[in-house]
Design an enzyme around this catalytic site. Structure first.
Site, PDB file in Angstrom:
ATOM      1  N   CYS A 256     -17.658   3.816 -19.776  1.00 51.79           N
ATOM      2  CA  CYS A 256     -19.190   3.837 -20.322  1.00 51.79           C
ATOM      3  C   CYS A 256     -19.028   4.997 -21.205  1.00 51.79           C
ATOM      4  CB  CYS A 256     -19.911   4.496 -19.195  1.00 51.79           C
ATOM      5  SG  CYS A 256     -19.217   5.915 -18.241  1.00 51.79           S
TER       6      CYS A 256
ATOM      7  N   CYS B  18     -25.145   4.962 -12.116  1.00 54.47           N
ATOM      8  CA  CYS B  18     -24.266   6.058 -11.952  1.00 54.47           C
ATOM      9  C   CYS B  18     -24.662   7.435 -12.294  1.00 54.47           C
ATOM     10  CB  CYS B  18     -23.030   5.556 -12.843  1.00 54.47           C
ATOM     11  SG  CYS B  18     -21.779   6.879 -13.043  1.00 54.47           S
TER      12      CYS B  18
ATOM     13  N   GLU C  97       0.731  -1.265   0.079  1.00 54.31           N
ATOM     14  CA  GLU C  97       0.060  -0.030  -0.068  1.00 54.31           C
ATOM     15  C   GLU C  97       0.784   1.257  -0.041  1.00 54.31           C
ATOM     16  OE1 GLU C  97      -3.361   0.459  -0.387  1.00 54.31           O
ATOM     17  OE2 GLU C  97      -3.276  -1.596  -0.832  1.00 54.31           O
TER      18      GLU C  97
ATOM     19  N   CYS D 178     -20.408  -0.656 -18.852  1.00 55.85           N
ATOM     20  CA  CYS D 178     -19.838  -0.561 -17.223  1.00 55.85           C
ATOM     21  C   CYS D 178     -21.212  -1.002 -16.320  1.00 55.85           C
ATOM     22  CB  CYS D 178     -19.562   0.788 -16.897  1.00 55.85           C
ATOM     23  SG  CYS D 178     -19.220   0.778 -15.222  1.00 55.85           S
TER      24      CYS D 178
ATOM     25  N   CYS E 272     -12.939   2.851 -14.485  1.00 60.20           N
ATOM     26  CA  CYS E 272     -13.543   4.360 -14.386  1.00 60.20           C
ATOM     27  C   CYS E 272     -12.261   5.250 -14.165  1.00 60.20           C
ATOM     28  CB  CYS E 272     -14.338   4.224 -13.121  1.00 60.20           C
ATOM     29  SG  CYS E 272     -15.271   5.833 -13.116  1.00 60.20           S
TER      30      CYS E 272
END
Ligand code: SF4
Length: 371
Positions: free
Chosen positions: A200, A213, A36, A207, A193
């Protein structure tokens, strides 16, 4: 809505999630934490290789905590944002001394450790312990702001507050799904995204979020998140001195708070416009300029008569995220090594520079200047 989002994301991940990243499917909080931290501000392709090297050298929390900081910095060399490496080391030592060598499960305890923010803490406990804790890194902020049609600036406190609320509300109901959900959210933001190529609005694929959305439904995908106007990045200049005697070069450890803090680098001085002119950088000038810093700041007893020659070299350009640096190098040759006992100055053989932490542009310069 929460149910729809988490389930749709997990189904999407089964088909389209990223595979083959060496930190995936880990339950060891140490291994998760290292990945991370490395993935903050560094691309996956770079981290993939460096993560394995890091884990080989420091396979456990205690091996990292007990290592000299110079070894950690050396392994971090080239990854940039070096405060991450210093914080990793400090954090490992704190967990050893204050938490008996075990990563806390408690979010507040994790967040109080050096270099661990709320999102990183969430990722650690979600992956390692199935805890219902959300993440909110830059990719996730973009996904959630589009999905919920939130137009505010993603740096703005109020917007971030709203996004945390959404992030918490749409976690899966069952805690056992937390690792896969968290990975799916990361993958979705990184590959689907994306800032410029949301799927999309391309022809590539539908999507799974389209029907829910808000950005898509209101035709605002390219407007959310709001684009920030880029201001011209400031530039600054320094002079750097490659002081060499035979096979040895003189390096200085940089102050912890400086750029490249904690790494070794060449002696650096504020740049003076006239000093970039080779005609002006005589041996005598070099003696004068170096004596100002090496005798003044570091109180060394050095014989500057040992400087035999000074040459200039092409300027080194380096671009940071918000500024540009130009370094004007001088190659200073001595007829014998100065005796140095300052804790931040070392003579090192050129052949050994791979073993210490150096800023990447300095490493490249040293390698090219030895040919
Ligand atoms: S519909 Fe478009 S904007 Fe919305 S989540 Fe999917 S890819 Fe992102």
């Amino acid at each position: 809505m929460a149910f729809i989002f988490a389930n749709a994301l997990i189904s999407w991940h089964a088909k389209h999630g990223r595979v083959g990243m060496p930190w995936q499917n880990k339950r060891d909080p140490y291994a998760i934490w290292v990945s991370e931290i490395m993935l903050q501000q560094t691309q996956v392709s770079t981290v993939s290789e460096r993560y394995l090297l890091f884990m080989k050298r420091f396979p456990t929390l205690s091996s990292l905590a007990n290592a000299p900081i110079d070894d950690v910095m050396a392994l971090w060399s080239g990854l940039g944002y070096y405060s991450r490496a210093r914080n990793l080391h400090r954090c490992a030592q704190k967990i050893m001394s204050e938490h008996s060598g075990k990563f806390p499960r408690d979010l507040d305890a994790l967040e109080s450790l050096p270099g661990i923010g709320r999102s990183t803490a969430g990722a650690i406990v979600a992956f390692a312990y199935d805890v219902h804790a959300p993440i909110l890194d830059a990719n996730v902020k973009r996904v959630l702001s589009r999905f919920h049609g939130i137009e505010g600036d993603l740096q703005d406190r109020e917007t971030i507050k709203q996004l945390w609320v959404r992030a918490q509300a749409q976690l899966p109901k069952v805690s056992i799904k937390m690792p896969i959900y968290t990975q799916a959210l990361m993958d979705f933001g990184a590959t689907w995204c994306t800032p410029k190529q949301a799927r999309c609005i391309s022809d590539e694929a539908r999507c799974p979020m389209m029907n829910n959305c808000l950005a898509y439904q209101t035709n605002r995908v390219d407007k959310i998140p709001a684009k920030k106007k880029k201001s011209a990045s400031p530039s600054f200049q320094t002079s750097i001195f490659l002081i060499q005697s035979g096979e040895f070069i003189l390096l200085e450890r940089r102050a912890p708070k400086a750029i490249w803090g904690g790494l070794y680098s060449l002696i650096e001085l504020p740049w003076e416009p006239q000093s970039k002119d080779i005609a002006l950088m005589t041996v005598r000038n070099a003696r004068k300029i170096l004596s100002k810093t090496l005798l003044g700041d570091k109180a060394l007893d050095i014989d500057f008569k040992q400087i035999m020659s000074v040459q200039t070299s092409s300027v080194i350009q380096h671009v940071f995220s918000h500024r540009r640096l130009q370094m004007y190098p001088y190659l200073v040759s001595l007829n014998q090594k100065w005796t140095i006992s300052h804790p931040n100055l070392i003579w090192i053989k050129r052949a050994n520079i791979a073993e210490i932490g150096l800023p990447q542009p300095i490493r490249v310069f040293l390698e090219s200047s030895s040919r």
